[in-house]
Write an enzyme that holds these catalytic residues in place. Structure first.
Site, PDB file in Angstrom:
ATOM      1  N   LYS A  60       3.910  -1.142  15.936  1.00 11.43           N
ATOM      2  CA  LYS A  60       5.099  -1.086  15.088  1.00 11.43           C
ATOM      3  C   LYS A  60       5.216   0.284  14.429  1.00 11.43           C
ATOM      4  CE  LYS A  60       6.939  -3.122  10.811  1.00 11.43           C
ATOM      5  NZ  LYS A  60       6.675  -4.104   9.736  1.00 11.43           N
ATOM      6  N   GLN A  61       4.069   0.814  13.993  1.00 10.92           N
ATOM      7  CA  GLN A  61       4.072   2.048  13.218  1.00 10.92           C
ATOM      8  C   GLN A  61       2.716   2.717  13.370  1.00 10.92           C
ATOM      9  OE1 GLN A  61       4.575   0.895   9.101  1.00 10.92           O
ATOM     10  NE2 GLN A  61       3.079  -0.730   9.278  1.00 10.92           N
ATOM     11  N   TRP A 115       0.834  -1.205   0.000  1.00 12.07           N
ATOM     12  CA  TRP A 115       0.000   0.000   0.000  1.00 12.07           C
ATOM     13  C   TRP A 115       0.869   1.255   0.000  1.00 12.07           C
ATOM     14  CZ3 TRP A 115      -2.020   2.430   5.059  1.00 12.07           C
ATOM     15  CH2 TRP A 115      -1.037   2.361   6.050  1.00 12.07           C
ATOM     16  N   ASP A 116       2.190   1.104  -0.191  1.00  9.50           N
ATOM     17  CA  ASP A 116       3.091   2.247  -0.138  1.00  9.50           C
ATOM     18  C   ASP A 116       2.740   3.307  -1.176  1.00  9.50           C
ATOM     19  OD1 ASP A 116       4.389  -0.279   0.834  1.00  9.50           O
ATOM     20  OD2 ASP A 116       5.885   1.157   1.531  1.00  9.50           O
ATOM     21  N   GLU A 174       0.376  -3.788  12.097  1.00  8.88           N
ATOM     22  CA  GLU A 174       0.989  -5.070  11.727  1.00  8.88           C
ATOM     23  C   GLU A 174       1.425  -5.925  12.909  1.00  8.88           C
ATOM     24  OE1 GLU A 174       4.111  -4.591   8.858  1.00  8.88           O
ATOM     25  OE2 GLU A 174       2.779  -3.825   7.325  1.00  8.88           O
TER      26      GLU A 174
END
Length: 799
Positions: A612-613, A353-354, A492
């Site tokens: 994580k993010q 999805w970047d 994630e």
């Protein structure tokens, strides 16, 4: 460095050589070659590689007693390989020289961003004081998508003799560029046949093992002074040997001109013959260099973002690598946005999805390329619909990892390097990739005004994704709300609830809010379509008025979890244990991959409030605060500055930043909230690949999402330029670290619109054209316009 157009690495260090190779990759959007030293082969230090966009192959490996299938972007034969050694008069031949040789005295690698060239200079000195200077100049042609070239100049200092050179076309290649994939089969090339034409063109043909993509690579070798060429071939490689006289003031030069063709090319040709013909008639190096540099000059005129100082230099590097992955050539290809560019083998070259961080910049500067990337998704609607049906839903469910076919390419097992254990991988449950695609479709339409796309493929994409969300949302009578269960969010880390054997979590806030937004935009787009097109889509998607009414109801009543007065990450997140962050930082220092640390300890991150993010806070990347508050208000949830600030603060304190996108998004969100701590996070995003901030990941390929996101940060946050339904919105967020910027962009048919952003001032110049005035929405809601052929300046808030 004082030269803002150059990146230099002043010494050879085996520990960082792979990072240099990634950052010095040269490409043209169709193929790319890593910036490796041509003297080296793949080993623990070096990872030479050439990759063609969209060239994938699938292999089966046995891992942990199970068979797993993985599709990889294929490492192709090495056209750059060159070996050489000195033959001094009256002396014995020296060793073959490489950067790892003990006689290396000097090494400097220079990447010229303006001209798109890589120069590697080395100086060797043997025990007798004889010195050999070697300069390689390499390009991957930005004007001809099939050509690359390398010029090597040898200079003798303090001796006279000859230099023996072996030009190698090496087909004995495997995907070995990522350590944690080494247990997987990486031999993707088969059916090699090799030869050399009488006029000096070496050629190699091969085929990918399962996808049966045919590859033809040809290299024309010439020298100055001219030299006879001895030829030897193995089953997988061709070697051309030259012996050139050399003395002080009389250098020897070897030129390699490569042509790369595949059966993916259009129009279809026989790849090997096409490569031989192309290499044979290619211009000589000076002409190639001139046309290549002219093509880069044109690209920079459309794509450059000018920002002063070191920040601007890094942004220029990011632009360079983005344009090498997604160039105007990409518009003719059936390829998406590979998360690691064409720069290495991490993530197997897959499309994630970047693009949500990359396409905003591409859409503003190269709309045809953005359209092509969206068409990559459109061409894979059928497998996305099949995937939805297999899981019992309607519409289109796009894969988390995509490759050639549109099937789900996410691995079923992943290796934790800390514990050496192979673990189940449930990241395919990140269904929010569909919302990212829909968001890019909508942004493209708002920016370009491309009604042909929006009423055609765009409408089909948006409505199909909305149809999936409507079918995935189930009504919960106890809450009086619709819920989406069994997914993973952008975080994630959390792939299940503690002690649960069933993967997935419920009501991820990011997933639910973006699903509501997609449904609302799909209804808006559908209502504006011509009646014939509405009927066509309704028949194709099996929609009736009852379905559309349900879409509206779901878009207004999706459940969003809160806890302690803030937007939660998912239902039950607030009930998880708190992690002793200080203790883990003191024990491990770098805890970016906290999930691996905990698993190696026999624990699981599923037990903790640890991300994580950016997850919930990704909403602040997609939507301006006012826009986000409006979405929540439609859902029936109050959200204001205070609640959003508290939400940002809460989640930021519980994030390990295990992804390069995390610092970008957090810095972005804090900047929009005028936070004092925004710049350190923005700077971390800028430096992510330049300093290999995650320790070893850059050498496996650059992070294209973070690079594209930093460009978007300047344009869409600092300048505040964003296309909306009533014109171009200009709502800047001044950052003292980015005091001014200049860039050129495209908007609704206008090309070459020039923007200058200065403290308190905003200038815009619209070139003369047949299109109408560009409408602007300035801070405070002030509306104005700029006519074609006109330049205007406006005063803006400075804080």
């Amino acid at each position: 460095m004082t030269n803002s157009w150059a990146w230099e690495f002043g010494r050879y260090d085996p520990k960082t050589e792979r990072v240099v190779e990634s950052l010095c990759t040269l490409g043209n959007g169709r193929f790319a070659t890593r910036g490796s030293a041509p003297e080296t082969e793949a080993d623990a230090v070096h990872s030479p590689g050439t990759y063609v966009a969209g060239c994938y192959d699938r292999l089966v490996s046995t891992v942990a007693g199970a068979q797993v299938t993985n599709e990889d972007m294929v490492r192709l034969p090495d056209w750059t390989a060159l070996r050489y050694r000195c033959l001094p008069e009256g002396g014995s031949p020296g060793d073959w020289l490489t950067p790892d040789d003990a006689t290396l005295r000097h090494c400097r690698v220079s990447l010229d961003l303006r001209r798109g060239t890589l120069i590697r200079r080395m100086l060797f000195q043997d025990p007798h004081g004889r010195r050999l200077g070697v300069t390689h100049t390499r390009l991957v042609h930005m004007g001809d998508p099939y050509l690359a070239a390398q010029r090597t100049v040898f200079r003798a200092y303090g001796w006279t003799g000859r230099v023996e050179v072996e030009s190698v076309l090496d087909g004995d290649i495997a995907n070995t560029g990522v350590e944690r994939y080494r247990d997987l089969d990486g031999r993707h090339l088969t059916g090699h046949h090799v030869g050399v034409e009488p006029e000096g063109v070496a050629w190699l043909g091969c085929t990918t093992t399962s996808s049966r993509i045919r590859i033809g690579l040809a290299v024309r070798v010439s020298s100055r002074p001219p030299s006879p060429v001895a030829v030897s071939c193995t089953a997988t490689s061709a070697v051309q040997t030259l012996v050139l006289p050399i003395s002080r003031g009389r250098p020897a030069v070897v030129l390699k001109t490569a042509a790369l063709r595949t059966s993916l090319d259009r129009p279809a040709t026989e790849p090997l013959q096409g490569a031989v013909d192309h290499a044979s008639r290619a211009p000589r190096f000076p002409a190639l260099l001139a046309t290549h540099q002219a093509a880069w000059e044109r690209l920079w005129s459309d794509g450059e973002l000018e920002v002063p100082g070191e920040t601007g230099r890094i942004l220029r590097l990011h632009t360079f690598h983005l344009l090498q992955t997604l160039s105007p050539f990409t518009a003719d290809l059936d390829v998406g946005v590979p998360a690691r560019g064409l720069h290495g083998e991490a993530y197997r070259g897959h499309v994630f999805w970047d693009e949500v961080c990359v396409l905003p910049y591409v859409t503003l500067h190269f709309p045809e390329v953005a359209r092509s990337c969206l068409m990559y998704r459109y061409r894979r609607l059928s497998p996305a619909r099949d995937a939805a049906r297999r899981t019992g839903f309607a519409g289109a469910m796009f894969p988390w990892q995509s490759g050639s076919s549109g099937a789900e390419e996410t691995q079923t097992l992943h290796l934790n390097p800390r514990s050496a254990r192979w673990l189940p991988d449930h990241s395919h449950l990140q269904r929010h990739v569909g919302s990212a695609i829909a968001w890019n479709v909508w942004r493209y339409g708002q920016t370009t005004g491309d009604t042909g796309f929006m009423q055609g493929p765009g409408a089909e994409l948006l409505l199909s994704i909305a149809h999936y969300w409507a079918s995935a949302a189930a009504y919960d009578p106890a809450r009086g709300r619709y819920r989406i269960r069994g997914v993973l969010g952008p975080d994630e880390y959390h792939d299940a609830y503690p002690d649960s054997s069933t993967p997935g979590i419920d009501d991820n806030a990011y997933t639910n809010v973006t699903a509501a937004w997609v449904l609302a935009r799909a209804l808006e787009l559908y209502a504006g379509l011509p009646s014939a097109r509405r009927r066509e889509l309704a028949a194709e998607l099996a929609l009736d008025n009852g379905d559309l009414d349900r879409w509206k109801e779901i878009s207004d009543r999706l459940y969003v979890p809160f806890h302690r007065g803030i937007v939660s990450q998912f239902e039950g997140y607030g009930d998880l244990a708190e992690l002793d962050w200080d203790a883990y930082r003191s024990r491990y220092h770098d805890i970016r991959r906290l999930d691996r640390i905990l698993e190696a300890e026999g624990d699981t991150v599923n037990r903790y409030q640890a991300s994580k993010q950016a997850d919930t806070l990704m909403l602040g990347y997609l939507f301006r605060p006012a826009e986000l508050y409006e979405i929540f208000a439609r859902l029936g949830y109050p959200l204001d500055d205070d609640t959003w600030r508290a939400t940002v603060s809460y989640h930021l304190a519980r994030t390990s930043h295990g992804s390069t996108l995390s610092s970008l998004v957090h810095g972005w969100v804090l900047a929009r909230l005028s936070g004092q701590d925004a710049w350190p996070l923005c700077q971390e995003a800028l430096l992510g690949d330049v300093t290999d901030i995650q320790g070893g990941t850059t050498g496996e390929g650059i992070h294209l999402g973070a690079m594209g996101g930093t460009l978007d940060l300047v344009e869409r946050v600092v300048v505040g330029l964003e296309a909306c339904s009533d014109g171009l919105r200009v709502d800047p967020v001044p950052l003292s670290e980015v005091p001014r910027s200049t860039f050129t962009f495209c908007y609704r048919g206008h090309r070459g619109i020039r923007v200058r952003f200065l403290p308190g001032r905003f200038g815009i110049s619209v070139p003369a054209s047949r299109f109408g005035p560009v409408r602007l929405v300035l801070p405070g809601g002030r509306r104005t316009s700029v006519a074609p052929g006109q330049q205007r300046w406006f005063r803006l808030p400075t804080a």
